[in-house]
Design a protein around this motif. Sequence first.
Motif, short mmCIF file in Angstrom:
data_model
loop_
_atom_site.label_atom_id
_atom_site.label_comp_id
_atom_site.label_asym_id
_atom_site.label_seq_id
_atom_site.Cartn_x
_atom_site.Cartn_y
_atom_site.Cartn_z
N SER A 1 0.82 -1.21 0.00
CA SER A 1 0.00 0.00 0.00
C SER A 1 0.86 1.27 0.00
O SER A 1 0.49 2.28 -0.61
N THR A 2 2.00 1.22 0.67
CA THR A 2 2.90 2.37 0.68
C THR A 2 3.44 2.65 -0.72
O THR A 2 3.49 3.81 -1.16
N ILE A 3 3.84 1.60 -1.43
CA ILE A 3 4.33 1.78 -2.80
C ILE A 3 3.23 2.28 -3.71
O ILE A 3 3.44 3.18 -4.53
N VAL A 4 2.02 1.72 -3.57
CA VAL A 4 0.90 2.16 -4.39
C VAL A 4 0.52 3.61 -4.07
O VAL A 4 0.12 4.37 -4.96
N THR A 5 0.66 4.01 -2.81
CA THR A 5 0.38 5.39 -2.43
C THR A 5 1.23 6.36 -3.23
O THR A 5 0.74 7.38 -3.75
N ALA A 6 2.54 6.06 -3.34
CA ALA A 6 3.44 6.92 -4.12
C ALA A 6 3.09 6.87 -5.60
O ALA A 6 3.07 7.90 -6.28
N GLY A 7 2.80 5.66 -6.11
CA GLY A 7 2.46 5.54 -7.52
C GLY A 7 1.18 6.28 -7.88
O GLY A 7 1.10 6.93 -8.93
N ALA A 8 0.18 6.21 -7.00
CA ALA A 8 -1.09 6.89 -7.25
C ALA A 8 -0.92 8.40 -7.20
O ALA A 8 -1.59 9.14 -7.94
N ALA A 9 -0.01 8.88 -6.34
CA ALA A 9 0.24 10.32 -6.26
C ALA A 9 0.89 10.84 -7.54
O ALA A 9 0.61 11.96 -7.99
N LEU A 10 1.73 10.02 -8.18
CA LEU A 10 2.45 10.45 -9.38
C LEU A 10 1.66 10.26 -10.67
O LEU A 10 1.84 11.01 -11.63
N PHE A 11 0.82 9.26 -10.74
CA PHE A 11 0.16 8.87 -11.99
C PHE A 11 -0.47 10.08 -12.69
O PHE A 11 -1.13 10.89 -12.04
N PRO A 12 -0.31 10.20 -14.02
CA PRO A 12 0.33 9.27 -14.97
C PRO A 12 1.82 9.49 -15.16
O PRO A 12 2.42 8.93 -16.07
#
Length: 380
Positions: free
Chosen positions: A305-316
């Motif tokens: 979830s921590t990794i996805v949190t960063a990815g979701a903040a950056l997307f796309p």
Amino acid sequence: MLDYDTLQAIWWVFIGLLLIGFALTNGMDMAVSTLLYPLCGGNRAERSAIISTIVPHWDGNQVWLITAGGAIFAAWPEVYAAAFSGLYWAMLLVLFAIWLRPLAFDYRNHGETERWYRNWDIALTVGSLVPMLIFGVAFGNLLQGLPFWADENMRWHYDGYFLSALLPLLNPFALLCGLVAVLMLLTQGALWIQLRTEEKIAQRARKVAFGCGLATVVFFLVAGIVSYQMPGWQYDAPAPFDSYQVITGKSVSVIEHGLFANYVNLPLLIIVPLAATVCMLLAAWYGLKGRAVRGIVCSSIGIASTIVTAGAALFPFVMPSSVDPKSSLTVWDASSSQFTLNVMFYTVLLLLPIALAYTVYAYKKMWGKAMVADHVKMGE
């Protein structure tokens, strides 16, 4: 053949899953072989018993890192090119550190003096701690943007060379993210030690898991508060269809509180950082109570979830630029061709289940408690 937009989104997910797999497996064994085995092992035999729980698996876990690097090269060649243009010294630092690990695993128990043993323990600790920290620092720098830009010939440039390029990466926010990464992996590693060692060692690991789990949540929340004050990037429009500059011809704007824009536009995403916080708290609690299996499940969800949190903040965005927003690399303009992504997609569907099945088989086959008495007999 799947349409291009779908394939690009799928590969964003796939690479994210590979990074999560790397963190859960190789990240865990790095944590065990850095600060945990001297903290939880009271003597040489106990430390060797702890190390023995990861020795059969650490090299197999490296496959996740190699596969993630290969997937980025094939799916996002521009990201690979831009990253190596400016992060070369940071990547070499990680590579040199990783080289120490197999040497330390092989040689630490083959000397006759305590100094030999101690020096290889230091090498093992450094070789494990540096990659954990640098990978967290890398995420911190991605969230801030990197100082790169593309010229008219699509060549990548960075501000500074060698130390003048490397030292700015070690900024306070990036180091904060690195600390979060180290602490959450130490939590996972301490729970693993609980699960695989005798009660005397497991008792020490309980306190470590509890302390690291709580510290992870505290620093994760601090990082969230700091990132709210930082600007982010908004993808306004792609390059014109007939534009030669597919990447630099797009429209990108810098907006206030931009890293939280996706969470505002899609409120359900808030579940992801909440899951990271709650699961790490539960992992700390289960660690203290000696329920290692439940703790590992919770910490695994927390790390993912921590990794996805960063990815979701950056997307796309995959690699945003802090000096030239138009040069920022996104999922949509940094990808390989539709044909390449399609071939890779079906290859992964075929090979990934085999790799997962082998990983599960290897862990099941080599399961069991590490007994300190066995290492006393061997003189370790």
